[in-house]
Design an enzyme around this catalytic site. Structure first.
Site, PDB file in Angstrom:
ATOM      1  N   SER A  76       0.998  -1.327   0.015  1.00 47.06           N
ATOM      2  CA  SER A  76       0.132   0.064  -0.116  1.00 47.06           C
ATOM      3  C   SER A  76       1.030   1.400   0.172  1.00 47.06           C
ATOM      4  O   SER A  76       1.948   1.214   0.423  1.00 47.06           O
ATOM      5  CB  SER A  76      -0.894  -0.171   1.370  1.00 47.06           C
ATOM      6  OG  SER A  76      -1.382   1.194   1.704  1.00 47.06           O
ATOM      7  N   TYR A 101      -1.237  -0.933  10.266  1.00 48.67           N
ATOM      8  CA  TYR A 101      -1.484  -0.946   8.722  1.00 48.67           C
ATOM      9  C   TYR A 101      -0.364  -0.522   8.014  1.00 48.67           C
ATOM     10  O   TYR A 101       0.365  -1.233   7.404  1.00 48.67           O
ATOM     11  CB  TYR A 101      -2.815  -0.436   8.321  1.00 48.67           C
ATOM     12  CG  TYR A 101      -3.174  -1.069   6.787  1.00 48.67           C
ATOM     13  CD1 TYR A 101      -3.693  -2.155   6.278  1.00 48.67           C
ATOM     14  CD2 TYR A 101      -2.777  -0.097   5.822  1.00 48.67           C
ATOM     15  CE1 TYR A 101      -3.943  -2.478   5.007  1.00 48.67           C
ATOM     16  CE2 TYR A 101      -3.035  -0.375   4.411  1.00 48.67           C
ATOM     17  CZ  TYR A 101      -3.667  -1.643   3.905  1.00 48.67           C
ATOM     18  OH  TYR A 101      -3.705  -1.818   2.902  1.00 48.67           O
TER      19      TYR A 101
HETATM   20  P1  NAP Z   1     -10.751  -7.349   0.259  1.00 44.96           P
HETATM   21  O1  NAP Z   1     -11.748  -7.260  -0.880  1.00 44.96           O
HETATM   22  O2  NAP Z   1     -11.333  -7.022   1.754  1.00 44.96           O
HETATM   23  O3  NAP Z   1     -10.266  -8.747   0.039  1.00 44.96           O
HETATM   24  C1  NAP Z   1      -9.372  -9.279   0.994  1.00 44.96           C
HETATM   25  C2  NAP Z   1      -8.864 -10.864   0.772  1.00 44.96           C
HETATM   26  O4  NAP Z   1      -7.943 -11.207   1.768  1.00 44.96           O
HETATM   27  C3  NAP Z   1     -10.282 -11.712   0.968  1.00 44.96           C
HETATM   28  O5  NAP Z   1     -10.185 -12.488  -0.016  1.00 44.96           O
HETATM   29  C4  NAP Z   1     -10.152 -12.062   2.245  1.00 44.96           C
HETATM   30  O6  NAP Z   1     -10.687 -13.467   2.327  1.00 44.96           O
HETATM   31  C5  NAP Z   1      -8.553 -12.290   2.447  1.00 44.96           C
HETATM   32  N1  NAP Z   1      -8.266 -12.431   3.824  1.00 44.96           N
HETATM   33  C6  NAP Z   1      -8.373 -11.551   4.610  1.00 44.96           C
HETATM   34  N2  NAP Z   1      -7.797 -12.049   5.821  1.00 44.96           N
HETATM   35  C7  NAP Z   1      -7.207 -13.228   5.531  1.00 44.96           C
HETATM   36  C8  NAP Z   1      -6.508 -14.142   6.355  1.00 44.96           C
HETATM   37  N3  NAP Z   1      -6.310 -14.140   7.656  1.00 44.96           N
HETATM   38  N4  NAP Z   1      -6.215 -15.412   5.680  1.00 44.96           N
HETATM   39  C9  NAP Z   1      -6.444 -15.700   4.378  1.00 44.96           C
HETATM   40  N5  NAP Z   1      -7.020 -14.564   3.657  1.00 44.96           N
HETATM   41  C10 NAP Z   1      -7.590 -13.537   4.143  1.00 44.96           C
HETATM   42  O7  NAP Z   1      -9.414  -6.430   0.052  1.00 44.96           O
HETATM   43  P2  NAP Z   1      -8.559  -5.932  -1.088  1.00 44.96           P
HETATM   44  O8  NAP Z   1      -8.930  -4.458  -1.060  1.00 44.96           O
HETATM   45  O9  NAP Z   1      -9.026  -6.643  -2.266  1.00 44.96           O
HETATM   46  O10 NAP Z   1      -7.170  -5.916  -0.557  1.00 44.96           O
HETATM   47  C11 NAP Z   1      -6.363  -6.970  -1.119  1.00 44.96           C
HETATM   48  C12 NAP Z   1      -4.862  -6.553  -0.622  1.00 44.96           C
HETATM   49  O11 NAP Z   1      -4.690  -5.051  -1.149  1.00 44.96           O
HETATM   50  C13 NAP Z   1      -4.677  -6.338   0.906  1.00 44.96           C
HETATM   51  O12 NAP Z   1      -3.314  -6.664   1.124  1.00 44.96           O
HETATM   52  C14 NAP Z   1      -4.652  -5.027   1.085  1.00 44.96           C
HETATM   53  O13 NAP Z   1      -4.097  -4.424   2.377  1.00 44.96           O
HETATM   54  C15 NAP Z   1      -4.274  -4.297  -0.168  1.00 44.96           C
HETATM   55  N6  NAP Z   1      -4.539  -2.885  -0.467  1.00 44.96           N
HETATM   56  C16 NAP Z   1      -5.932  -2.555  -0.977  1.00 44.96           C
HETATM   57  C17 NAP Z   1      -6.101  -1.069  -1.139  1.00 44.96           C
HETATM   58  C18 NAP Z   1      -7.476  -0.717  -1.466  1.00 44.96           C
HETATM   59  O14 NAP Z   1      -7.798   0.350  -1.508  1.00 44.96           O
HETATM   60  N7  NAP Z   1      -8.208  -1.897  -1.650  1.00 44.96           N
HETATM   61  C19 NAP Z   1      -5.108  -0.401  -0.995  1.00 44.96           C
HETATM   62  C20 NAP Z   1      -3.849  -0.756  -0.778  1.00 44.96           C
HETATM   63  C21 NAP Z   1      -3.554  -1.923  -0.477  1.00 44.96           C
HETATM   64  P3  NAP Z   1     -11.940 -13.557   3.716  1.00 44.96           P
HETATM   65  O15 NAP Z   1     -13.043 -12.328   3.534  1.00 44.96           O
HETATM   66  O16 NAP Z   1     -12.412 -14.880   3.525  1.00 44.96           O
HETATM   67  O17 NAP Z   1     -11.264 -13.609   4.964  1.00 44.96           O
END
Ligand code: NAP
Length: 243
Positions: free
Chosen positions: A140, A153
């Protein structure tokens, strides 16, 4: 033989988009999530029918080393190799640092940072043996610059950035490339807590004028997986020119 990618956190958002993008590019998949087993099974079934490719699914916590060990062992047994590892699973925590409990801190660090150590510890030896592999960590912009009310975070993502640079150096002699994508605001469930007004204000701050899409992150991940072997230890910011 189709190459193999292991993606953590593929039931929603960026991980799900990465799964579809890699399947479309001819990969077999090993995907996991923690709490959305049914949704993960739907993603797997959809991908299998759309792309006629094999998909292994696992449900458990990537912060738990024994779960990751089992997933990696089973994937390596059934597929024989892992060409690309994508550490994507992550959770957010918003609030003042002093309001955060020790348990919340430990949980966040386990899921967001220790998980990356867990997968690498289990999968890197097989890559070293084959003298080839790609590791892509989803980070991020807060890991680059820090965010108020997201200290833990930011610390985890900053840790991932340094982890990426250090492991890239450690594994370059083994022809393994380790890179990270530092995302800005991406339109996923993680940002579902934002009010309409917050989203509008953020879009005004972002030079591109909008949030990024999960498929845009997935396209960059695919290009890192299939592209230049000389690109190593880099944290690439994907944020519409924001931070
Ligand atoms: P998301 O839609 O909430 O998806 C998160 C994924 O991670 C889901 O499949 C969730 O599955 C899984 N997950 C969470 N905790 C877990 C655990 N303990 N073990 C295994 N799987 C787990 O979020 P996203 O935005 O796609 O985020 C994906 C990555 O991008 C993250 O690392 C996040 O920090 C990073 N990121 C996102 C943004 C943004 O603006 N969206 C910005 C910067 C970085 P379950 O729900 O089944 O647990």
């Amino acid at each position: 033989m189709k190459p193999i990618v292991l993606i953590t956190g593929a039931s929603y958002g960026i991980g799900e988009a990465i799964a579809y993008t890699f399947a479309a590019a001819g990969y077999r998949l090993s995907i996991c999530c923690n709490r959305s087993g049914e949704r993960l099974a739907d993603v797997a079934a959809q991908i299998q029918s759309q792309y006629q490719t094999d998909v292994l699914t696992y449900v458990g916590d990537v912060g738990d080393f024994s779960f990751v060990q089992e997933m990696a062992k089973d994937t390596l047994t059934r597929f024989g190799q892992i060409d690309v590892l994508i550490n994507n699973a992550g959770i957010a925590h918003i609030g003042l640092l002093t309001d955060m409990s020790v348990e919340e801190w430990n949980h966040l660090v386990a899921v967001n940072l220790s998980s990356v150590f867990h997968t690498c510890k289990c999968i890197v030896p097989s890559m070293v043996q084959r003298h080839q592999g790609k590791i892509i960590n989803i980070s991020s912009v807060w890991g680059n610059v820090g965010a108020s009310c997201e200290v833990a975070y930011s610390a985890c993502k900053g840790g991932i950035n340094s982890f990426t640079k250090a492991l890239g150096k450690e594994l370059a002699p083994s022809n393994i490339q380790v890179n990270a994508i530092a995302c800005g605001c991406i339109d996923t469930r993680m940002n579902a807590c934002l009010e309409k007004e917050d989203i509008a204000q953020l879009c005004e701050e972002i030079p591109a004028g909008r949030f990024g899409r999960p498929d845009e992150v997935a396209a960059l991940a695919l290009s890192l997986a299939t592209g230049n072997d000389y690109l190593n230890g880099q944290v690439i910011t994907l944020d519409g020119g924001w931070v």
